[in-house]
Design a protein around this motif. Structure first.
Motif, PDB file in Angstrom:
ATOM      1  N   ILE A  36       0.838  -1.193   0.000  1.00  0.00           N
ATOM      2  CA  ILE A  36       0.000   0.000   0.000  1.00  0.00           C
ATOM      3  C   ILE A  36       0.876   1.247   0.000  1.00  0.00           C
ATOM      4  O   ILE A  36       1.793   1.371   0.815  1.00  0.00           O
ATOM      5  N   GLY A  37       0.607   2.152  -0.904  1.00  0.00           N
ATOM      6  CA  GLY A  37       1.363   3.396  -0.915  1.00  0.00           C
ATOM      7  C   GLY A  37       1.171   4.135  -2.226  1.00  0.00           C
ATOM      8  O   GLY A  37       0.872   3.537  -3.256  1.00  0.00           O
ATOM      9  N   GLN A  38       1.358   5.429  -2.186  1.00  0.00           N
ATOM     10  CA  GLN A  38       1.168   6.256  -3.371  1.00  0.00           C
ATOM     11  C   GLN A  38       2.330   6.073  -4.342  1.00  0.00           C
ATOM     12  O   GLN A  38       3.426   5.681  -3.949  1.00  0.00           O
ATOM     13  N   ARG A  39       2.074   6.351  -5.592  1.00  0.00           N
ATOM     14  CA  ARG A  39       3.102   6.230  -6.621  1.00  0.00           C
ATOM     15  C   ARG A  39       4.312   7.106  -6.270  1.00  0.00           C
ATOM     16  O   ARG A  39       4.174   8.266  -5.905  1.00  0.00           O
ATOM     17  N   GLY A  40       5.499   6.523  -6.404  1.00  0.00           N
ATOM     18  CA  GLY A  40       6.722   7.264  -6.132  1.00  0.00           C
ATOM     19  C   GLY A  40       7.193   7.220  -4.690  1.00  0.00           C
ATOM     20  O   GLY A  40       8.222   7.808  -4.359  1.00  0.00           O
ATOM     21  N   VAL A  41       6.487   6.484  -3.831  1.00  0.00           N
ATOM     22  CA  VAL A  41       6.863   6.444  -2.425  1.00  0.00           C
ATOM     23  C   VAL A  41       8.089   5.570  -2.172  1.00  0.00           C
ATOM     24  O   VAL A  41       8.749   5.685  -1.142  1.00  0.00           O
ATOM     25  N   PHE A  70       3.551   1.930   2.915  1.00  0.00           N
ATOM     26  CA  PHE A  70       4.739   2.748   2.698  1.00  0.00           C
ATOM     27  C   PHE A  70       4.404   4.227   2.862  1.00  0.00           C
ATOM     28  O   PHE A  70       3.437   4.724   2.286  1.00  0.00           O
ATOM     29  N   ILE A  71       5.230   4.924   3.641  1.00  0.00           N
ATOM     30  CA  ILE A  71       5.075   6.360   3.869  1.00  0.00           C
ATOM     31  C   ILE A  71       6.430   7.020   3.621  1.00  0.00           C
ATOM     32  O   ILE A  71       7.462   6.539   4.096  1.00  0.00           O
ATOM     33  N   ASP A  72       6.434   8.117   2.888  1.00  0.00           N
ATOM     34  CA  ASP A  72       7.657   8.834   2.546  1.00  0.00           C
ATOM     35  C   ASP A  72       8.148   9.609   3.768  1.00  0.00           C
ATOM     36  O   ASP A  72       7.592  10.658   4.123  1.00  0.00           O
ATOM     37  N   ALA A  73       9.208   9.107   4.405  1.00  0.00           N
ATOM     38  CA  ALA A  73       9.730   9.748   5.617  1.00  0.00           C
ATOM     39  C   ALA A  73      10.314  11.123   5.320  1.00  0.00           C
ATOM     40  O   ALA A  73      10.193  12.049   6.133  1.00  0.00           O
ATOM     41  N   TYR A  74      10.943  11.263   4.167  1.00  0.00           N
ATOM     42  CA  TYR A  74      11.533  12.553   3.801  1.00  0.00           C
ATOM     43  C   TYR A  74      10.448  13.623   3.702  1.00  0.00           C
ATOM     44  O   TYR A  74      10.622  14.748   4.192  1.00  0.00           O
TER      45      TYR A  74
END
Length: 260
Positions: A18-23, A132-136
């Protein structure tokens, strides 16, 4: 949801990515498979690795990895491994053994909406989840409450589905692109503060979850570039251990002894 033709056959689980494109889902998957693929050739102790069941997917995987190591660039958002089956293999003094099999489902990020009936069905038919979550982005947008809320929206929706259906399926939350941060400094403190509201939400619903920090930098070598991995596969191995009701998997043989 498990399937087995006989009592002794390896169980088959379904994992939903699960996560948005580019993550960074594809980079994570390539890093995990590369780490364990390399591990199977170590001479000391026991080894575990993922064995891809489909030649075409294996070729796609190798093509993406080859492009990354040749160019020193992460794969584009359009290059991804969508769905595939793999086995978790164990090599010990007694030979090779298939511990279990997995179906990895990776729907397009834009379709990951809980009000999408097809996606909701995938959630309900999965045994575990890798979110997935983008930490940056979390650190960069730390002062934007609306942006933070949007980053957690999908994970919270999944948690509400699990809670309302009395499901105890494990949820691995992977904070990606941590190699772009200094987690031992202010970045780490900002990230920890930013993720606290999500943790409180999940704990309030008694969700079976774990948070992981993913760092997969590209480093220059003598013959091009390499993906540097360190415990990259740990989120998937944690999901496997939870589904099998075993100790946490590790590349360390002493831990693996408890799951045979």
């Amino acid at each position: 949801m498990t399937n087995s033709s006989t009592k002794n056959d390896p169980k088959i689980y379904s994992l939903l990515s699960i996560g948005q494109r580019g993550v960074g889902k594809t980079v994570f998957l390539i890093g995990s498979c590369t780490e364990l693929y390399t591990n199977q050739y170590q001479e000391n102790g026991q080894q575990i690795w993922f064995d891809c069941e489909e030649p075409e997917i294996q070729q796609t995987f190798e093509s993406i990895l080859r492009q990354t190591t040749q160019t020193g660039q992460y794969p584009s958002a359009t290059m991804k491994i969508t769905n595939f089956d793999f086995s978790l293999k164990l090599r010990s003094l007694w030979g090779n053994k298939t511990l279990c099999q997995f179906r990895w489902w990776d729907p397009p990020g834009e379709s990951c909406q809980i009000y999408n009936p097809a996606f909701l069905m995938m959630v309900l038919n999965s045994d575990g989840y890798c979110a997935f979550i983008d930490a940056y982005n979390l650190v960069e947008r730390a002062n934007d409450p609306k942006a933070l809320a949007q980053s957690f929206e999908l994970v919270k929706s999944i948690a509400e589905v699990l809670h309302s259906n009395n499901l105890e399926h494990p949820l691995a939350i992977v904070l990606t692109k941590c190699d772009r941060l200094r987690l031992d400094s202010q970045d780490g403190q900002i990230l920890d503060r930013g993720i606290q509201p999500l943790q409180a939400f999940l704990e309030n619903l008694k969700i079976n979850y774990q948070i992981f920090y993913s760092s997969i930098p590209i480093v220059a070598g003598d013959d091009g570039f390499d993906l540097k991995t360190s415990e990259t596969a740990k989120p998937i191995l944690w999901l496997i251990s939870k589904l099998r009701n075993t100790e946490i998997f590790s590349l360390n043989g002493d831990i693996i002894n408890s799951v045979i």
